[in-house]
Motif scaffolding. Structure first.
Motif, mmCIF file in Angstrom:
data_model
loop_
_atom_site.group_PDB
_atom_site.id
_atom_site.type_symbol
_atom_site.label_atom_id
_atom_site.label_comp_id
_atom_site.label_asym_id
_atom_site.label_seq_id
_atom_site.Cartn_x
_atom_site.Cartn_y
_atom_site.Cartn_z
ATOM 1 N N GLU A 1 0.825 -1.213 0.000
ATOM 2 C CA GLU A 1 0.000 0.000 0.000
ATOM 3 C C GLU A 1 0.859 1.263 0.000
ATOM 4 O O GLU A 1 0.409 2.323 -0.430
ATOM 5 C CB GLU A 1 -0.999 0.005 1.168
ATOM 6 N N TRP A 2 2.093 1.132 0.475
ATOM 7 C CA TRP A 2 2.963 2.310 0.511
ATOM 8 C C TRP A 2 3.720 2.511 -0.802
ATOM 9 O O TRP A 2 4.443 3.482 -0.965
ATOM 10 C CB TRP A 2 3.955 2.216 1.675
ATOM 11 N N ALA A 3 3.555 1.559 -1.716
ATOM 12 C CA ALA A 3 4.298 1.649 -2.971
ATOM 13 C C ALA A 3 3.625 2.574 -3.970
ATOM 14 O O ALA A 3 4.271 3.120 -4.855
ATOM 15 C CB ALA A 3 4.452 0.252 -3.576
ATOM 16 N N THR A 4 2.342 2.752 -3.836
ATOM 17 C CA THR A 4 1.660 3.636 -4.771
ATOM 18 C C THR A 4 1.668 5.064 -4.232
ATOM 19 O O THR A 4 2.105 5.309 -3.112
ATOM 20 C CB THR A 4 0.223 3.148 -5.039
ATOM 21 N N THR A 5 1.210 5.998 -5.067
ATOM 22 C CA THR A 5 1.319 7.393 -4.652
ATOM 23 C C THR A 5 0.252 7.757 -3.640
ATOM 24 O O THR A 5 -0.738 7.054 -3.466
ATOM 25 C CB THR A 5 1.142 8.317 -5.863
ATOM 26 N N THR A 6 0.467 8.863 -2.960
ATOM 27 C CA THR A 6 -0.534 9.446 -2.073
ATOM 28 C C THR A 6 -0.901 10.809 -2.638
ATOM 29 O O THR A 6 0.014 11.597 -2.881
ATOM 30 C CB THR A 6 0.030 9.636 -0.656
ATOM 31 N N PRO A 7 -2.152 11.116 -2.829
ATOM 32 C CA PRO A 7 -3.333 10.246 -2.718
ATOM 33 C C PRO A 7 -3.332 9.164 -3.788
ATOM 34 O O PRO A 7 -2.765 9.338 -4.861
ATOM 35 C CB PRO A 7 -4.501 11.213 -2.919
ATOM 36 N N VAL A 8 -4.011 8.074 -3.460
ATOM 37 C CA VAL A 8 -3.991 6.910 -4.339
ATOM 38 C C VAL A 8 -4.859 7.185 -5.564
ATOM 39 O O VAL A 8 -5.991 7.620 -5.425
ATOM 40 C CB VAL A 8 -4.555 5.687 -3.591
ATOM 41 N N PRO A 9 -4.327 6.968 -6.785
ATOM 42 C CA PRO A 9 -5.189 7.115 -7.956
ATOM 43 C C PRO A 9 -6.314 6.090 -7.911
ATOM 44 O O PRO A 9 -6.175 5.053 -7.276
ATOM 45 C CB PRO A 9 -4.245 6.832 -9.123
ATOM 46 N N PHE A 10 -7.421 6.384 -8.590
ATOM 47 C CA PHE A 10 -8.594 5.511 -8.424
ATOM 48 C C PHE A 10 -8.328 4.101 -8.914
ATOM 49 O O PHE A 10 -8.977 3.166 -8.504
ATOM 50 C CB PHE A 10 -9.821 6.116 -9.111
ATOM 51 N N TYR A 11 -7.320 3.932 -9.791
ATOM 52 C CA TYR A 11 -6.999 2.582 -10.251
ATOM 53 C C TYR A 11 -5.893 1.950 -9.411
ATOM 54 O O TYR A 11 -5.390 0.871 -9.753
ATOM 55 C CB TYR A 11 -6.594 2.615 -11.735
ATOM 56 N N ASN A 12 -5.509 2.575 -8.316
ATOM 57 C CA ASN A 12 -4.536 2.073 -7.343
ATOM 58 C C ASN A 12 -3.104 1.966 -7.868
ATOM 59 O O ASN A 12 -2.210 2.606 -7.351
ATOM 60 C CB ASN A 12 -4.928 0.693 -6.793
ATOM 61 N N PHE A 13 -2.882 1.093 -8.857
ATOM 62 C CA PHE A 13 -1.524 0.871 -9.330
ATOM 63 C C PHE A 13 -1.491 1.030 -10.846
ATOM 64 O O PHE A 13 -2.303 0.424 -11.538
ATOM 65 C CB PHE A 13 -1.044 -0.537 -8.979
ATOM 66 N N ALA A 14 -0.536 1.823 -11.343
ATOM 67 C CA ALA A 14 -0.391 1.944 -12.785
ATOM 68 C C ALA A 14 0.074 0.608 -13.359
ATOM 69 O O ALA A 14 -0.459 0.121 -14.353
ATOM 70 C CB ALA A 14 0.591 3.044 -13.123
ATOM 71 N N THR A 15 1.072 0.034 -12.702
ATOM 72 C CA THR A 15 1.481 -1.323 -13.079
ATOM 73 C C THR A 15 1.688 -2.097 -11.794
ATOM 74 O O THR A 15 2.072 -1.531 -10.769
ATOM 75 C CB THR A 15 2.808 -1.342 -13.857
ATOM 76 N N VAL A 16 1.407 -3.382 -11.856
ATOM 77 C CA VAL A 16 1.543 -4.209 -10.661
ATOM 78 C C VAL A 16 2.867 -4.949 -10.732
ATOM 79 O O VAL A 16 3.131 -5.670 -11.689
ATOM 80 C CB VAL A 16 0.377 -5.209 -10.569
ATOM 81 N N PRO A 17 3.711 -4.741 -9.729
ATOM 82 C CA PRO A 17 5.038 -5.375 -9.782
ATOM 83 C C PRO A 17 4.950 -6.868 -9.510
ATOM 84 O O PRO A 17 4.011 -7.349 -8.899
ATOM 85 C CB PRO A 17 5.786 -4.666 -8.658
#
Ligand code: HEM
Ligand code: CU
Lengths: 202, 307, 648
Positions: free
Chosen positions: C533-549
């Motif tokens: 959860e800390w890997a994505t930006t704050t505030p979280v974009p509505f799609y959460n992750f641009a790419t999933v590692p």
């Protein structure tokens, strides 16, 4: 969702990730339904014999009727299986035909159940008569309500199948309905043995 | 600095609590009969065991917080972010609790079985049978052998087991006399048995401890424990002076509400046994559901029984 | 008119008039503000129809805090009544209603929604998913909870509150002894929200089992996700029991069946069994996610990997299994016999073993750590001693022979507050302050956070420790009036309650204060975190992750920080599929409310109308073939570039 593979082979209803999630979710829902029916069965068992002034079950239960209902529902489960088989073959017509036969059998079952309830009420056994009869009516009634819901659901699906034909989404919906219908059949087998058979003997 | 104050504060608080409670009665820890006594022993034993656990955890926690807190010029030698567990330790702190649980289970199970029978210390005498029936919000004590019945108080002989036959005319209650021992439920249509015994003469408070609605707080009674002869005298006196309990009067007393103390020279068991399935709807048959509508609430701890 | 004044509206009490006036005023104020600022559309588009797990999570938490306030007011009223003997503040009927709503609200409408809210927000982020498995169903869950809670709370001013305790024992709560609508509110309020909870259980099981990032094996999941999975499992198999129990009593009360009645050979004690068959698992539903939160927080702020991860997971699994096998310990005094009581004594005590393992593993996590004392960590440290006290008194209660003396007394009250407040409530506060920056883009103020922590923890102990003694002194629970000898300890207890109230108010003020004055977060990684959860930006974009590692081990983000890795892999961007919003969940739940209200008053036409509405919504949903929409690569790029500006 992206990142999860779409299959191009295999059963239509399993191809996308969403399909597989829906089917798993539905299985879990059936798990919850098992917990629900188990609670009702336990209640029934605990209240068995508490008939108060109302007639005892062995005075009212009739084997032919219970057997007819069982026959109708078991057959409907079989025809439902054929329907899904037709779907796998890609035959919309076969699917619809067998679904409608399934529905008719389900309706027949419901008719008998309603007749049965009315009959018992005439004999003085109603939801209100005693703890035993309350649990009988609620247990069988919950199953009956599930069947009713299943029938309404099937009608909606038939309309959608007519409108949209067989595609991934309708196939999944039909498959899930099939699971539900078989599940109700399994519950009925437990009902038949633990309510009707035991009720007639004890 | 802060820690020191914390310690003094706790000490002060404990001392304060002790002073406060010193003057009051603590019936559970100062029982007057063998049942309460065996329960107290169990309680004290468990408090000791549990204190050990609490102390171990507190000490370990304090150690961690003091030793491993981030502070300026702390060397990084004892910082090990990759440290992920220690199987030996984990086995130890699984096995030790298991041992503690076993140590607690054994006396618990023994006591559970003991309490199902009348106390050993008076096994030479037959227990005195008392039917204790609760109804919203009062107690009926019927002595079938003595053929008397009391409302909201009872007398029992000392050094003799009392066999309470518990049932209820309506909601589920629980008969509890803390100074004599633990409680058991009173339920309509069922009968439960509770053995208690007083070794010391005296008056003890008893109550319904299980919530039963508006009048619950006042569903209390006094227990007068007295030597056998005195008890016998009381029985005789009651038999002679108290009126008989007619069914009509009993039905009237059953209606929801509070009652004064009363006594009768016959029992309601002649009319109904609430402890049997047939007795479970007796009150509803007599009074209907309407009796439970618009019951006035109690205010400010009023207690009609002692007015 | 006569009906309106005498039965429908609750009249004759200043408290209730006060409540009515405030409900009306607040409603008017809300309508006014929304209209004045032209926010109706915003409210409908962004919140009422949303299927975004993050927004749903936030709505759960807001509702839970509101319920915490309502339940807290109940608590203060009770403490006011119990401070001195012969107080005439609340009469016995009011007291009974208030302790009933207090208990029910705190467990069903506060603790559970709070945790489910945190689960909603955090779990998809922790496993690298874009949403939950069934976003539409998730919205149904939330709205049915919200409308269930509303129905339950309405009872205070319309018809009268339930008054048979949160356990609602028969026959006291049955049709024979408790006619009128009040208990129906309990039954239907819980039923409606319970259905939503069940759906949440299924939803999160599928989410966690099926939507993890590639490479995240079960044993690589963050521990909070594990606790959510296990909780969801308990929910799925325990809630149907509640559904049945509530339905049976509803049928008893409205349609005259004889399950739990005194008449017709009914069996009131079956209610107690069914209730606790659900009820004990329920207490673990509200503690396991809190355990998960503490594990995350302690490991983050001790800056160490969680000690004994496997043991943590296994102990939760064992607790979940055992939680279905101990229900009889809630009525050892029913006289089921020595054998039964012995068995359930032992199974109950056994639960304390895996619980103890967890405690020691948390201590082990601090060992060789470098502990920081930010507010989330303070709540977690405070939790350990306070909860251990609740645990050991639980073991004392589990010793059946001794329980005959504790049962139904303030000793029991002290026990379950020691586990529920120190466990669940501290856990909620720890979790909220921990994930707050992720939710709102700024931290909660540390200073106010610490003030509120100290008030709350000290107040909590001052309030509840004396209650153990009160139990030994013979004070029964649920009494509306105390005896003079119990007064000194009750006075202390009330003082503690006031301190807790201050702590809570500071906490709420802190929300406002931080909104105004806190520094905005510049990175997504506020606390030097360890999970995704800390890997994505704050505030979280509505799609959460641009790419999933791709996940290669436990503590995914910790590893990414060491070995490199990103959730914005510019080369491999693909359009993201997202579900569409829908107003159906809101409308459908509103119909549930209508049906429920109809049943409460036995107005069948209304109940049937509501039912038809629910079915109609299902039909609409069935014919809805909306496949959602795709977020284009350009839009993702734009969003990410903007969000990541601060990082450089
Ligand atoms: C160490 C583990 C625990 C043990 C051994 C334990 C044991 C017990 C026992 C034996 C009772 C029944 C006492 C009685 O009614 O006389 C009880 C009541 C209760 N416990 Fe626990 N408990 C434990 C942990 C928890 C946790 C973690 C929670 C919730 C977060 C909890 C919440 C409750 C509640 C709410 C009640 C009372 C319900 C009521 O009667 O209204 N307990 N516990
Ligand atoms: Cu429990």
């Amino acid at each position: 969702m992206s990142g999860h593979s779409e299959l191009t082979t295999g059963p239509l209803e399993y191809r996308s990730h969403e399909d597989r999630m829906t089917v798993l979710g539905f299985w879990l829902f059936l798990g919850a339904e098992i917990a629900l029916f188990a609670t009702l069965f336990a209640t029934y068992a605990v209240l068995f014999g508490r008939t108060a002034d109302a007639p005892a079950p062995q005075e009212l239960f009739e084997m032919p009727m219970a057997l007819t209902m069982t026959f109708l529902l078991l057959t409907s489960s079989f025809t439902c299986g054929i329907a899904i088989h037709e779907m796998r073959r890609g035959s919309l017509k076969g699917l619809l035909t067998w679904l409608i036969i399934t529905l008719a059998l389900g309706l027949g079952f419901l008719g008998f159940e309603i007749y049965e309830f009315v009959h018992y009420a005439h004999e003085g056994a109603t939801l209100q008569s005693s703890a035993y009869w309350s649990s009988f009516f609620v247990l069988t009634g919950t199953h009956g309500a599930h069947v009713t819901l299943g029938i309404c659901w099937a009608v909606l699906l038939i309309i959608q199948l007519k409108k949209r034909g067989l595609n991934q989404m309708t196939a999944r919906k039909t498959f899930v309905l099939g699971l539900y219908w078989h599940f109700l059949d399994v519950i009925w087998i437990f009902l038949f043995t633990s309510v009707y058979l035991i009720g007639m003997v004890v | 600095m802060k820690n020191k104050w914390g310690k003094y504060g706790i000490l002060l608080a404990v001392a304060f609590l002790l002073i406060l409670t010193a003057g009051c009665s603590v019936p559970v820890l100062d029982p007057k009969g063998p049942v309460g006594e065996s329960q107290k022993n169990l309680i004290v034993f468990s408090i000791i065991m549990m204190s050990l656990i609490v102390i171990v955890v507190m000490v370990a926690l304090t150690y961690m917080l003091v030793k491993f807190r981030e502070r300026p010029n702390r060397s990084d030698e004892d910082y090990d972010p990759e440290h992920e567990g220690n199987t030996k330790l984990e086995i130890i702190w699984t096995v030790i609790p298991l041992i503690i649980v076993t140590a607690l289970s054994i006396p618990t199970v023994i006591t559970i079985y003991q309490l199902e029978d009348p106390p050993q210390s008076s096994s030479d005498k037959e227990p005195l049978v008392v039917h204790a029936t609760s109804a919203d919000w009062k107690w009926f004590f019927s002595y079938p052998e003595q053929k008397i019945e009391t409302v909201n108080y009872l007398h029992i002989p000392t050094d003799r087991a009392v066999e309470f036959k518990l049932s209820s005319a309506d909601s589920m209650a629980s008969l509890w006399i803390p100074a004599l021992g633990g409680q058991k439920y009173n339920m309509a249509g069922m009968e439960t048995t509770l053995y208690l015994q007083a070794d010391e003469a005296g008056t003890y408070e008893g109550r319904n401890s299980n919530f039963t609605g508006t009048g619950f707080a006042e569903q209390t009674f006094d227990v007068h424990a007295e030597p056998a002869e005195e008890f016998q005298n009381w029985v005789e006196e009651t038999k002679q002076s108290a009126p008989e309990l007619t069914q009509d009067q009993y039905d009237e007393l059953l209606a929801p509400g509070l009652l004064q103390e009363m006594e009768f020279s016959s029992t309601h068991l002649e009319y109904v046994d609430h402890g049997s399935m047939d007795g479970s709807d007796y009150l509803i048959q007599r009074h209907g559901t309407e009796a439970f509508e618009d019951i006035p609430a109690l205010e400010g701890g009023e207690d009609v029984a002692n007015d | 008119m006569d009906f309106l004044l005498n039965e429908f509206l609750v009249t004759g009490d200043p408290l209730i008039y006060g409540a009515m006036v405030s409900i009306v005023l607040v409603s008017i104020a809300i309508v006014f503000v929304l209209t004045y600022f032209r926010k109706w559309g915003y409210l409908w588009r962004e919140w009422l129809t949303t299927v975004d797990h993050k927004k749903i999570g936030i709505m759960y938490i807001i509702a839970a805090i509101a319920m915490l306030f309502r339940g807290g007011v109940d608590a203060m009223l009770m403490r006011a009544q119990l401070t001195l003997p012969n107080t005439e503040f609340l009469n016995s009927q009011h007291y009974n209603e208030i302790f009933t709503t207090h208990g029910t609200i705190m467990i069903i409408f506060m603790a559970m929604p709070f945790l489910i809210g945190l689960m909603n927000f955090v779990v998809p982020l922790q496993i690298g998913a874009r949403d939950v498995a069934f976003p539409f169903l998730n919205a149904v869950s939330f709205w049915s909870f919200a409308f269930g809670a509303m129905l339950f709370n309405l009872s205070f001013v319309i018809g009268g509150s339930p008054d048979a305790g949160w356990t609602n024992y028969a026959p006291l709560a049955g049709p024979n002894l408790n006619p009128g609508p009040n208990i129906n509110y309990y039954l239907l309020g819980l039923q409606i929200s319970g259905i939503g909870t069940l759906a949440t259980g299924i939803n999160f099981m599928v989410t966690i089992l099926k939507m993890r990032a590639p490479g995240m094996k079960l044993m690589r999941m963050p521990i909070f996700t594990w606790s959510s999975l296990i909780t969801s499992f308990i929910i799925t198999f325990a809630f149907p029991i509640l559904t049945v129990a509530l339905a049976l009593m509803t049928i008893d009360r409205i349609f005259g069946s004889q399950f739990f009645t005194l008449t017709g050979e009914g069996m009131p004690m079956m209610w107690a069994n069914l209730f606790w068959l659900w009820g004990h698992p329920e207490v673990y539903i509200v503690i396991l996610p809190a355990f998960g939160i503490f594990s995350e927080v302690i490991s983050t702020f001790a800056r160490k990997q969680l000690f004994g991860y496997k043991a943590m997971v296994w102990s939760m699994l064992i607790i979940a299994g055992l939680s279905f096998l101990v229900w009889v310990h809630h009525f050892f005094t029913m006289g089921a016999g020595a054998g039964v009581n012995s068995v359930f004594s032992v199974t109950t005590m056994l639960i304390s073993v895996p619980t103890g393992v967890k405690i020691f593993n948390w201590l082990g996590t601090m060992y060789k750590g470098k502990i920081r004392f930010d507010t989330p960590m303070l709540w977690s440290i405070g939790f350990i001693p306070c909860f251990v006290l609740g645990g050991v008194t639980g073991v004392m209660l589990a010793m059946a022979a001794a329980d005959y003396q504790y049962h139904n007394t303030y000793f029991l009250v002290a026990h379950f507050h020691n586990v529920l407040i120190a466990g669940t409530v501290f856990g909620c506060f720890a979790g909220l302050t921990f994930w707050y920056p992720k939710m709102f883009g700024h931290k909660m103020n540390e200073k106010l956070g610490k003030i509120s922590f100290w008030f709350f923890v000290i107040g909590f102990n001052v309030c509840f420790l004396p209650m153990y003694f009160l139990g030994f002194m013979g004070m029964p629970r649920r009494t509306y009036s105390i005896e003079p000898e119990w007064m000194p300890l009750n006075v202390i207890s009330t003082i503690g309650a006031v301190l807790m109230a201050v702590g809570f108010l500071v906490f709420v003020y802190n929300i406002y204060y931080s909104f105004r004055y806190s520094e905005r977060e510049k990175t997504g990684d506020t606390w030097d975190g360890r999970a995704l959860e800390w890997a994505t930006t704050t505030p979280v974009p509505f799609y959460n992750f641009a790419t999933v590692p791709e996940i290669t081990g436990p503590e995914a983000f910790w590893k990414m920080k060491q070995e490199g890795g990103t959730t914005y892999d510019k080369e491999n961007l693909e359009p993201i599929h997202m579900p569409s919003d829908s107003g159906v969940p809101f409308i459908m739940s509103a119909f549930m409310f209508v049906a429920g209200f109809g049943l409460v008053w036995e107005w069948m036409f209304m109940a049937i109308a509501g039912l038809i509405g629910i079915l109609a919504c299902m039909v609409v949903r069935s014919f809805d073939y909306d496949h959602g929409f795709h977020v284009s690569v350009e839009e993702i790029k734009e969003t990410e570039e903007k969000a990541r500006e601060g990082e450089k």
